[in-house]
Design a protein around this motif. Structure first.
Motif, PDB file in Angstrom:
ATOM      1  N   LEU B 131       0.429  -1.103  -0.319  1.00  0.00           N
ATOM      2  CA  LEU B 131      -0.023  -0.273  -0.163  1.00  0.00           C
ATOM      3  C   LEU B 131       0.967   1.086  -0.119  1.00  0.00           C
ATOM      4  CD1 LEU B 131      -2.441  -1.099   3.150  1.00  0.00           C
ATOM      5  CD2 LEU B 131      -3.367  -0.413  -0.032  1.00  0.00           C
ATOM      6  N   ALA B 132       1.614   1.450   1.054  1.00  0.00           N
ATOM      7  CA  ALA B 132       2.881   2.437   0.936  1.00  0.00           C
ATOM      8  C   ALA B 132       3.428   2.754  -0.184  1.00  0.00           C
ATOM      9  CB  ALA B 132       3.458   2.002   1.766  1.00  0.00           C
ATOM     10  N   SER B 133       3.489   1.566  -0.864  1.00  0.00           N
ATOM     11  CA  SER B 133       4.809   1.871  -2.547  1.00  0.00           C
ATOM     12  C   SER B 133       4.031   1.595  -3.524  1.00  0.00           C
ATOM     13  CB  SER B 133       5.659   0.889  -2.837  1.00  0.00           C
ATOM     14  OG  SER B 133       5.142  -0.324  -2.410  1.00  0.00           O
ATOM     15  N   GLY B 134       2.672   1.162  -3.412  1.00  0.00           N
ATOM     16  CA  GLY B 134       1.727   0.837  -4.422  1.00  0.00           C
ATOM     17  C   GLY B 134       0.497   2.289  -4.551  1.00  0.00           C
ATOM     18  N   ALA B 135       0.107   2.765  -3.838  1.00  0.00           N
ATOM     19  CA  ALA B 135      -0.835   4.100  -4.119  1.00  0.00           C
ATOM     20  C   ALA B 135      -0.655   4.903  -4.798  1.00  0.00           C
ATOM     21  CB  ALA B 135      -1.351   4.539  -2.042  1.00  0.00           C
ATOM     22  N   ARG B 136      -1.274   5.366  -5.121  1.00  0.00           N
ATOM     23  CA  ARG B 136      -0.974   6.606  -5.576  1.00  0.00           C
ATOM     24  C   ARG B 136      -0.608   8.039  -4.782  1.00  0.00           C
ATOM     25  NH1 ARG B 136      -0.298   6.910 -11.156  1.00  0.00           N
ATOM     26  NH2 ARG B 136      -0.847   5.085 -12.423  1.00  0.00           N
ATOM     27  N   ARG B 137      -1.092   8.068  -3.247  1.00  0.00           N
ATOM     28  CA  ARG B 137      -0.925   9.205  -2.928  1.00  0.00           C
ATOM     29  C   ARG B 137      -1.221   8.589  -0.990  1.00  0.00           C
ATOM     30  NH1 ARG B 137      -4.076  14.532  -0.400  1.00  0.00           N
ATOM     31  NH2 ARG B 137      -2.590  15.498   0.657  1.00  0.00           N
ATOM     32  N   VAL B 138      -0.728   8.894  -0.210  1.00  0.00           N
ATOM     33  CA  VAL B 138      -0.426   8.469   0.905  1.00  0.00           C
ATOM     34  C   VAL B 138      -0.321   9.616   2.305  1.00  0.00           C
ATOM     35  CG1 VAL B 138       1.353   7.299   2.728  1.00  0.00           C
ATOM     36  CG2 VAL B 138       1.240   6.020  -0.159  1.00  0.00           C
ATOM     37  N   ILE B 139      -1.451   9.145   3.644  1.00  0.00           N
ATOM     38  CA  ILE B 139      -1.077  10.231   4.347  1.00  0.00           C
ATOM     39  C   ILE B 139      -1.003   9.351   4.841  1.00  0.00           C
ATOM     40  CG2 ILE B 139      -3.302  11.284   5.485  1.00  0.00           C
ATOM     41  CD1 ILE B 139      -4.508  11.957   2.905  1.00  0.00           C
ATOM     42  N   ALA B 140      -0.430  10.000   5.960  1.00  0.00           N
ATOM     43  CA  ALA B 140      -0.204   9.178   7.121  1.00  0.00           C
ATOM     44  C   ALA B 140      -1.157   9.590   8.241  1.00  0.00           C
ATOM     45  CB  ALA B 140       0.878   9.502   7.945  1.00  0.00           C
ATOM     46  N   ARG B 165      10.111   7.630   1.165  1.00  0.00           N
ATOM     47  CA  ARG B 165      10.053   8.687   0.004  1.00  0.00           C
ATOM     48  C   ARG B 165       8.362   8.388  -0.910  1.00  0.00           C
ATOM     49  NH1 ARG B 165      14.399  10.295  -3.883  1.00  0.00           N
ATOM     50  NH2 ARG B 165      14.651   8.050  -4.435  1.00  0.00           N
ATOM     51  N   VAL B 166       7.285   8.411   0.526  1.00  0.00           N
ATOM     52  CA  VAL B 166       5.881   8.336  -0.554  1.00  0.00           C
ATOM     53  C   VAL B 166       4.840   8.552   0.524  1.00  0.00           C
ATOM     54  CG1 VAL B 166       6.301   5.839  -0.734  1.00  0.00           C
ATOM     55  CG2 VAL B 166       5.498   6.039   1.194  1.00  0.00           C
ATOM     56  N   VAL B 167       4.717   9.465   2.049  1.00  0.00           N
ATOM     57  CA  VAL B 167       4.467  10.330   2.587  1.00  0.00           C
ATOM     58  C   VAL B 167       4.171  11.606   1.866  1.00  0.00           C
ATOM     59  CG1 VAL B 167       3.536  11.007   5.057  1.00  0.00           C
ATOM     60  CG2 VAL B 167       4.544   8.646   4.746  1.00  0.00           C
ATOM     61  N   SER B 168       2.841  11.711   1.675  1.00  0.00           N
ATOM     62  CA  SER B 168       2.794  13.378   1.080  1.00  0.00           C
ATOM     63  C   SER B 168       1.654  14.656   2.347  1.00  0.00           C
ATOM     64  CB  SER B 168       1.777  13.118  -0.058  1.00  0.00           C
ATOM     65  OG  SER B 168       0.337  12.962   0.243  1.00  0.00           O
ATOM     66  N   LEU B 169       1.105  13.418   3.701  1.00  0.00           N
ATOM     67  CA  LEU B 169       0.347  14.235   4.348  1.00  0.00           C
ATOM     68  C   LEU B 169       0.833  13.890   5.276  1.00  0.00           C
ATOM     69  CD1 LEU B 169      -0.622  17.494   4.040  1.00  0.00           C
ATOM     70  CD2 LEU B 169      -3.179  16.290   4.597  1.00  0.00           C
ATOM     71  N   VAL B 170       0.642  14.498   6.636  1.00  0.00           N
ATOM     72  CA  VAL B 170       0.823  14.119   7.825  1.00  0.00           C
ATOM     73  C   VAL B 170      -0.570  14.520   8.785  1.00  0.00           C
ATOM     74  CG1 VAL B 170       1.681  13.154  10.154  1.00  0.00           C
ATOM     75  CG2 VAL B 170       3.232  13.269   8.095  1.00  0.00           C
ATOM     76  N   ILE B 171      -1.442  13.920   9.236  1.00  0.00           N
ATOM     77  CA  ILE B 171      -2.014  13.994  10.344  1.00  0.00           C
ATOM     78  C   ILE B 171      -1.760  13.662  11.675  1.00  0.00           C
ATOM     79  CG2 ILE B 171      -5.025  14.525  10.465  1.00  0.00           C
ATOM     80  CD1 ILE B 171      -4.807  13.968   7.044  1.00  0.00           C
ATOM     81  N   THR B 172      -1.767  14.760  12.323  1.00  0.00           N
ATOM     82  CA  THR B 172      -1.204  14.375  14.602  1.00  0.00           C
ATOM     83  C   THR B 172      -2.634  15.291  14.642  1.00  0.00           C
ATOM     84  OG1 THR B 172       0.354  15.987  14.324  1.00  0.00           O
ATOM     85  CG2 THR B 172       0.864  14.421  13.521  1.00  0.00           C
ATOM     86  N   GLU B 173      -2.896  15.178  15.832  1.00  0.00           N
ATOM     87  CA  GLU B 173      -3.220  15.593  17.016  1.00  0.00           C
ATOM     88  C   GLU B 173      -3.266  17.333  17.377  1.00  0.00           C
ATOM     89  OE1 GLU B 173      -1.413  13.835  17.714  1.00  0.00           O
ATOM     90  OE2 GLU B 173      -0.286  13.657  19.638  1.00  0.00           O
ATOM     91  N   LEU B 174      -1.899  17.799  16.570  1.00  0.00           N
ATOM     92  CA  LEU B 174      -1.080  18.496  17.129  1.00  0.00           C
ATOM     93  C   LEU B 174      -1.622  19.013  15.290  1.00  0.00           C
ATOM     94  CD1 LEU B 174       2.775  18.628  18.721  1.00  0.00           C
ATOM     95  CD2 LEU B 174      -0.082  18.648  19.343  1.00  0.00           C
ATOM     96  N   GLY B 175      -1.643  19.081  14.632  1.00  0.00           N
ATOM     97  CA  GLY B 175      -2.328  19.588  13.394  1.00  0.00           C
ATOM     98  C   GLY B 175      -1.881  18.554  11.694  1.00  0.00           C
ATOM     99  N   VAL B 176      -1.476  19.807  10.850  1.00  0.00           N
ATOM    100  CA  VAL B 176      -1.238  18.704   9.573  1.00  0.00           C
ATOM    101  C   VAL B 176      -0.217  19.690   9.067  1.00  0.00           C
ATOM    102  CG1 VAL B 176      -2.627  18.263   7.376  1.00  0.00           C
ATOM    103  CG2 VAL B 176      -3.714  18.593   9.680  1.00  0.00           C
ATOM    104  N   PHE B 177       0.624  18.458   8.641  1.00  0.00           N
ATOM    105  CA  PHE B 177       2.355  18.787   8.105  1.00  0.00           C
ATOM    106  C   PHE B 177       2.600  17.994   6.968  1.00  0.00           C
ATOM    107  CE2 PHE B 177       1.556  18.524  12.547  1.00  0.00           C
ATOM    108  CZ  PHE B 177       1.970  19.328  13.213  1.00  0.00           C
TER     109      PHE B 177
END
Lengths: 237, 207
Positions: B131-140, B165-177
């Motif tokens: 999934l991490a290497s195959g999906a077009r966009r990866v959000i953590a 080099r796959v994660v394009s966005l990170v969503i945490t309890e502190l924000g979006v990065f």
């Protein structure tokens, strides 16, 4: 009809499993406990073979299914993608009793698909830059890196279908299909356990999910436990 | 105030374009489905299901209709079931538009570690690497730090990697990065979370 694709329907699980020998590589369909050939899995323990290499996505769970092979001590090696809550495998892996090879799930299914399709190895992007890359050829194709993964063959495959005809054409139910068709194609001897057995013609040719060419023995088992792993529901409105 | 897990799931749902194919990882990402308008996207489950619906009503559970977390689910009209090799052909072949995955560590270069803790109990890889290497966009989707307060958004992952080099966005309890290569660009912060507070909880520069 006689010959390899003559009479495939065998009257009992034990007769179906008679060709099993110590040291074989056995492919067993299922995703966790879903789509398990329950009677064949039980029958292998009763058959009394050991030193097996088991290829399955999970190798059982919650003490059920293939976990009974672990408890019986008949497995030498497991090739799987996920262990999760399978304590029977965790303890035997930790003690060294069972060797475990963890493979990404898509690579595991594709290795068997390749085996069944006569492809000895293939390049995949999955696992590049991770521990999965260790010991494998890496090749750059059109600017992207790929790992060479080898086909995975079985001596025997044990699969579960909802319906089989006498030729071994199979239909599956919902997500119980999972690894069953690719495993059927990747083994020298494929034994299918079906909930319902119909005469040839009882499955429309366009509705066959796994063609009988990949199936060598069929055993009819009408009753199954079909255990739940995690029963999740919502309230009726 | 930090984002609740519901806030995080709602925020992740906003990243999903209408009419897309999405795979939601086990755990936190599964909740994203609750915030998708009906008919907005098609959910893919790697055990062989496209068009996954909500949990069944009590009494309608089918042990052979499950998601990748082995929970009982339903299938929507227009849905389909298929074998594992086909399911991963969809993923590896770039047909799945987005994967929203849990994470143990994400580096500012977009590397993802989400399948094993060093010297910890090995749970297995499952479909994570595909999934991490195959999906077009990866959000953590993840907690910003460990329970002990260790960084999880880091310069370089020291946990076993899932893909690079796959994660394009990170969503945490502190924000979006957004991982930029040199640090994490702040897309938004949770209400009341200052840049300084986010900076102190992040193991790489915020840009």
């Amino acid at each position: 009809m006689t010959g390899k694709h003559g009479n495939k329907v065998v009257p009992s699980v034990q007769e179906a499993l008679a060709p099993l020998r110590d040291g074989m590589t056995i492919l067993v369909g299922g995703f966790g406990l879903s789509g398990n050939a329950e009677a064949l899995i039980r029958g292998v323990v009763e058959r009394g073979v050991g030193d097996l290499t088991l290829v399955s996505n999970n190798a059982g769970n919650l003490g059920k299914g293939l976990a009974t092979w672990l408890k019986a001590g008949i497995i030498r090696k497991v090739i799987c993608s996920y262990i999760g809550a399978n304590e029977d495998l965790h303890t035997r892996m930790a003690s060294g009793e069972v060797e475990v090879e963890i493979t990404p799930q898509g690579t595991l299914s594709e290795r068997m698909r390749a085996a069944g399709a006569g492809i000895p190895a293939f390049y995949t992007p999955t696992g590049v830059g991770t521990v999965v890359e260790q010991g494998k050829e890496v090749k750059e194709i059109d600017g992207r890196r790929y790992l060479l993964e080898r086909a995975l063959h079985g001596d025997v495959a044990l699969v579960r279908a909802a319906v089989s005809d006498r030729f071994g054409n199979l239909r599956f139910w919902r997500t119980a299909r999972n690894f069953n068709p690719v495993m059927a194609s990747a083994a020298k001897l494929t034994i299918a356990e079906c909930d319902k057995l119909v005469d040839n013609g009882g499955i429309d040719p366009d509705d066959v999910h796994c063609a009988g060419i990949f199936v060598h023995r069929v055993v009819h088992v009408p009753e199954h436990e079909n255990a739940f792993e995690y029963k999740t529901t919502r309230k009726r409105p | 105030m930090t984002f609740s897990t519901e806030d995080m799931a709602r925020r992740a749902a906003r990243e999903i374009p209408a009419g897309s194919i999405v795979n939601l990882g086990i755990g936190l990402p599964t909740q994203v489905a609750d915030y998708l308008p009906e008919g907005h996207a098609w959910l893919h489950s790697e055990n062989g299901l496209l068009g996954m619906g909500p949990f069944p009503y009590e009494g309608d559970e089918d042990p052979n209709l499950i998601n990748a977390g082995k929970q009982t689910v339903t299938v929507l009209p227009g849905g389909s079931t298929f074998d594992s090799a086909t399911s991963f052909a969809m993923i590896r072949g770039g047909h799945v538009d987005m994967a929203i995955l849990g994470a143990m560590q994400v580096s500012c270069g977009g590397d993802l570690a989400n399948w094993a803790v060093p010297n910890g109990k090995v749970m297995g890889i499952g479909g994570a690497m595909d999934l991490a290497s195959g999906a077009r966009r990866v959000i953590a989707m993840m907690q910003h730090t460990t329970k002990k307060g260790e960084f999880k958004l880091v310069q370089r992952c020291d946990y076993p990697l899932t893909a690079t080099r796959v994660v394009s966005l990170v969503i945490t309890e502190l924000g979006v990065f957004e991982p930029t290569g040199h640090g994490f660009r702040v897309i938004e912060l949770a209400p009341g979370i200052t840049r300084e507070k986010a900076e102190a909880a992040t193991g790489a520069p915020l840009t």
